[in-house]
Design a protein around this motif. Structure first.
Motif, PDB file in Angstrom:
ATOM      1  N   GLY A  81      32.181 -32.466   1.483  1.00  0.00           N
ATOM      2  CA  GLY A  81      33.342 -32.949   1.540  1.00  0.00           C
ATOM      3  C   GLY A  81      33.420 -34.343   2.121  1.00  0.00           C
ATOM      4  N   GLY A  82      32.248 -35.033   2.202  1.00  0.00           N
ATOM      5  CA  GLY A  82      32.116 -36.511   2.711  1.00  0.00           C
ATOM      6  C   GLY A  82      32.904 -37.421   1.619  1.00  0.00           C
ATOM      7  N   ARG A  83      32.868 -38.432   2.109  1.00  0.00           N
ATOM      8  CA  ARG A  83      33.764 -39.535   1.410  1.00  0.00           C
ATOM      9  C   ARG A  83      32.550 -40.772   1.125  1.00  0.00           C
ATOM     10  NH1 ARG A  83      39.976 -38.619   1.638  1.00  0.00           N
ATOM     11  NH2 ARG A  83      40.071 -36.634   1.835  1.00  0.00           N
ATOM     12  N   ILE A  84      32.998 -41.333  -0.050  1.00  0.00           N
ATOM     13  CA  ILE A  84      32.295 -42.757  -0.367  1.00  0.00           C
ATOM     14  C   ILE A  84      33.407 -43.662  -0.865  1.00  0.00           C
ATOM     15  CG2 ILE A  84      30.757 -43.941  -1.649  1.00  0.00           C
ATOM     16  CD1 ILE A  84      28.939 -41.364  -1.709  1.00  0.00           C
ATOM     17  N   VAL A  85      33.669 -44.904  -0.284  1.00  0.00           N
ATOM     18  CA  VAL A  85      34.532 -45.894  -1.040  1.00  0.00           C
ATOM     19  C   VAL A  85      33.682 -47.129  -1.368  1.00  0.00           C
ATOM     20  CG1 VAL A  85      36.488 -47.247  -0.301  1.00  0.00           C
ATOM     21  CG2 VAL A  85      36.477 -45.035   0.440  1.00  0.00           C
ATOM     22  N   ASN A  86      33.912 -47.532  -2.529  1.00  0.00           N
ATOM     23  CA  ASN A  86      33.116 -48.698  -3.007  1.00  0.00           C
ATOM     24  C   ASN A  86      34.259 -49.809  -3.128  1.00  0.00           C
ATOM     25  OD1 ASN A  86      30.445 -47.455  -3.310  1.00  0.00           O
ATOM     26  ND2 ASN A  86      31.020 -46.495  -5.297  1.00  0.00           N
ATOM     27  N   ILE A  87      34.100 -50.763  -2.388  1.00  0.00           N
ATOM     28  CA  ILE A  87      34.890 -51.925  -2.451  1.00  0.00           C
ATOM     29  C   ILE A  87      34.641 -52.740  -3.623  1.00  0.00           C
ATOM     30  CG2 ILE A  87      35.958 -53.856  -1.325  1.00  0.00           C
ATOM     31  CD1 ILE A  87      36.117 -51.191   0.224  1.00  0.00           C
ATOM     32  N   THR A  88      35.510 -52.650  -4.468  1.00  0.00           N
ATOM     33  CA  THR A  88      35.378 -53.650  -5.774  1.00  0.00           C
ATOM     34  C   THR A  88      36.383 -54.578  -6.082  1.00  0.00           C
ATOM     35  OG1 THR A  88      36.559 -52.115  -7.436  1.00  0.00           O
ATOM     36  CG2 THR A  88      33.986 -51.665  -6.965  1.00  0.00           C
ATOM     37  N   SER A  89      37.015 -55.006  -6.795  1.00  0.00           N
ATOM     38  CA  SER A  89      37.830 -55.990  -7.126  1.00  0.00           C
ATOM     39  C   SER A  89      38.727 -55.939  -8.278  1.00  0.00           C
ATOM     40  CB  SER A  89      37.197 -57.064  -7.076  1.00  0.00           C
ATOM     41  OG  SER A  89      37.986 -58.315  -7.526  1.00  0.00           O
ATOM     42  N   ALA A  90      40.007 -56.409  -8.611  1.00  0.00           N
ATOM     43  CA  ALA A  90      40.874 -56.366  -9.588  1.00  0.00           C
ATOM     44  C   ALA A  90      39.988 -57.548 -10.644  1.00  0.00           C
ATOM     45  CB  ALA A  90      42.007 -57.040  -9.466  1.00  0.00           C
ATOM     46  N   SER A  91      39.060 -58.184 -10.263  1.00  0.00           N
ATOM     47  CA  SER A  91      38.108 -58.803 -11.230  1.00  0.00           C
ATOM     48  C   SER A  91      37.396 -58.006 -12.045  1.00  0.00           C
ATOM     49  CB  SER A  91      37.246 -59.659 -10.381  1.00  0.00           C
ATOM     50  OG  SER A  91      37.839 -60.709  -9.617  1.00  0.00           O
ATOM     51  N   GLY A  92      37.210 -56.648 -11.798  1.00  0.00           N
ATOM     52  CA  GLY A  92      36.437 -55.852 -12.679  1.00  0.00           C
ATOM     53  C   GLY A  92      37.378 -55.435 -13.827  1.00  0.00           C
ATOM     54  N   PRO A  93      38.659 -54.916 -13.642  1.00  0.00           N
ATOM     55  CA  PRO A  93      39.264 -54.553 -14.897  1.00  0.00           C
ATOM     56  C   PRO A  93      39.482 -55.911 -15.689  1.00  0.00           C
ATOM     57  CG  PRO A  93      40.077 -53.406 -12.909  1.00  0.00           C
ATOM     58  CD  PRO A  93      39.181 -54.271 -12.385  1.00  0.00           C
ATOM     59  N   ASN A  94      39.866 -56.834 -14.925  1.00  0.00           N
ATOM     60  CA  ASN A  94      40.118 -58.212 -15.769  1.00  0.00           C
ATOM     61  C   ASN A  94      38.949 -58.546 -16.580  1.00  0.00           C
ATOM     62  OD1 ASN A  94      42.854 -58.498 -14.670  1.00  0.00           O
ATOM     63  ND2 ASN A  94      42.045 -59.672 -12.942  1.00  0.00           N
ATOM     64  N   PHE A  95      37.911 -58.485 -16.137  1.00  0.00           N
ATOM     65  CA  PHE A  95      36.673 -58.750 -16.935  1.00  0.00           C
ATOM     66  C   PHE A  95      36.685 -57.683 -18.037  1.00  0.00           C
ATOM     67  CE2 PHE A  95      32.203 -57.886 -18.219  1.00  0.00           C
ATOM     68  CZ  PHE A  95      31.724 -59.035 -18.272  1.00  0.00           C
ATOM     69  N   VAL A  96      36.681 -56.539 -17.721  1.00  0.00           N
ATOM     70  CA  VAL A  96      36.676 -55.520 -19.048  1.00  0.00           C
ATOM     71  C   VAL A  96      37.745 -55.754 -20.062  1.00  0.00           C
ATOM     72  CG1 VAL A  96      37.085 -53.173 -19.517  1.00  0.00           C
ATOM     73  CG2 VAL A  96      35.547 -53.712 -17.477  1.00  0.00           C
ATOM     74  N   ALA A  97      39.120 -56.107 -19.804  1.00  0.00           N
ATOM     75  CA  ALA A  97      40.056 -56.645 -20.566  1.00  0.00           C
ATOM     76  C   ALA A  97      39.798 -57.663 -21.541  1.00  0.00           C
ATOM     77  CB  ALA A  97      41.235 -57.087 -19.761  1.00  0.00           C
ATOM     78  N   ASP A  98      38.579 -58.703 -21.130  1.00  0.00           N
ATOM     79  CA  ASP A  98      38.284 -59.768 -21.978  1.00  0.00           C
ATOM     80  C   ASP A  98      37.038 -59.336 -22.780  1.00  0.00           C
ATOM     81  OD1 ASP A  98      40.184 -61.625 -21.009  1.00  0.00           O
ATOM     82  OD2 ASP A  98      39.157 -62.343 -19.542  1.00  0.00           O
ATOM     83  N   CYS A  99      36.581 -58.185 -22.795  1.00  0.00           N
ATOM     84  CA  CYS A  99      35.422 -57.647 -23.457  1.00  0.00           C
ATOM     85  C   CYS A  99      35.724 -57.062 -24.789  1.00  0.00           C
ATOM     86  CB  CYS A  99      34.603 -56.572 -22.724  1.00  0.00           C
ATOM     87  SG  CYS A  99      33.689 -57.029 -21.310  1.00  0.00           S
ATOM     88  N   SER A 100      34.885 -56.995 -25.639  1.00  0.00           N
ATOM     89  CA  SER A 100      35.113 -56.484 -26.851  1.00  0.00           C
ATOM     90  C   SER A 100      35.641 -55.016 -26.944  1.00  0.00           C
ATOM     91  CB  SER A 100      33.705 -56.550 -27.876  1.00  0.00           C
ATOM     92  OG  SER A 100      32.845 -55.725 -27.208  1.00  0.00           O
ATOM     93  N   ASP A 101      36.058 -54.619 -27.999  1.00  0.00           N
ATOM     94  CA  ASP A 101      36.468 -52.862 -27.893  1.00  0.00           C
ATOM     95  C   ASP A 101      35.077 -51.824 -27.605  1.00  0.00           C
ATOM     96  OD1 ASP A 101      39.012 -53.863 -28.747  1.00  0.00           O
ATOM     97  OD2 ASP A 101      38.618 -53.129 -30.700  1.00  0.00           O
TER      98      ASP A 101
END
Length: 293
Positions: free
Chosen positions: A128-148
């Motif tokens: 039941g332990g938890r892991i939180v990875n601090i990422t960023s909206a820069s991740g989805p923004n990067f993916v949005a500019d990638c090819s399909d």
């Protein structure tokens, strides 16, 4: 005690997360991760000066997430002091921020660093332990500019660490050789955005492989710290003018994922603690993402 390791906790968002972990309840214990021992000790002194009751619930863990030996030493220290299932949570906060052109260094800390910490410390998490990875909206923004094709890669639920690792190695080779990132379907090839997209993908992979744990990623939001200093300098505007939040405000989504009731595991959350897509930006306050295409 619910023991939580926060990496990079001697300053900025990491320090604010650590402080709020201690404030959350009387049974929380902060393992304050710091690459530099003296800075870590100074951070602990600052926490205790603000609230003397914290003194018995905080300990220093010297850890450089970019170094295999340092991470293993930290794991050995935690095992010795807490036992084989003595950890409640891991917050992978340590990272390199905006502005670095050294792709290999950014990926080594922002993605491989998370991988090192999780590989070494997951055996110390109780059920039941938890892991939180601090990422960023820069991740989805990067993916949005990638090819399909690459958007599909970053959003696959069956993605493996081996595939993520192979892509990062290819990107390091491209960066070294002045390669064509747009031609590879990777937009501008921004190292920071790429690292956060890869960290989100690894979150999905890890959660699938570790169903007994709750593992999610989140963005703290647009926060005024030294990691965003280069952006502020380049804009010529103040943090207030840019609408940046304080580190303490930026800790909210992490606290929710540590102690709240998130919607399952393997997801990415916005700074308002609502689930968000991996391939496009969701503005805080807008409806939560429900997994639709």
């Amino acid at each position: 005690m619910r023991r939580v390791l926060v990496t990079g906790a001697n300053k900025g968002i990491g320090f604010a997360i650590g402080e709020r972990v201690l404030e959350h309840a009387d049974d929380t214990f902060l393992l304050l991760g710091s690459r530099d021992a003296e800075r870590g000790k100074a951070a602990i002194a600052q926490l205790v000066a603000a609230n003397p009751q914290f003194e018995e619930r905080v300990a220093l863990v010297e850890i450089d997430v970019g170094d295999d030996g340092s991470v293993q030493s930290a794991a050995d220290q935690i095992r010795e002091s807490c036992g084989d299932d003595g950890l409640y949570g891991i917050v992978n906060n340590a990272g390199i921020g905006f502005g670095s052109a050294d792709m290999e260094a950014v990926l080594n800390v922002n993605v491989y660093g998370i991988y090192r910490v999780c590989t070494a410390l997951i055996p110390l998490l109780g059920e039941g332990g938890r892991i939180v990875n601090i990422t960023s909206a820069s991740g989805p923004n990067f993916v949005a500019d990638c090819s399909d094709e690459m958007q599909l890669f970053f959003t696959r639920t069956d993605i493996s660490w081996g595939e993520i690792d192979a892509l990062m190695q290819q990107c390091n080779a491209l960066a070294t050789g002045g390669g064509d990132f747009p031609g590879r379907g990777l937009g501008s090839g921004d190292s920071y955005g790429l690292s956060k997209a890869c960290a989100n993908a690894y979150t999905v992979c890890l959660a699938r492989e570790r169903p007994a744990l709750t593992i999610n990623a989140c963005t703290p939001g647009f926060i005024a710290t030294d990691l965003t200093q280069s952006f502020r300098d380049g804009s010529g505007r103040s943090a207030e003018e840019l609408g940046m939040k304080s580190p303490r405000e930026g800790a909210a989504s992490t606290l929710f994922l540590l102690f709240g009731e998130p919607e399952g595991s393997g997801h990415y959350y916005g700074s308002d603690s609502k689930r968000s897509p991996l391939d496009r930006y969701r503005a805080p306050g807008s409806p939560a993402y429900r997994g639709e295409a």
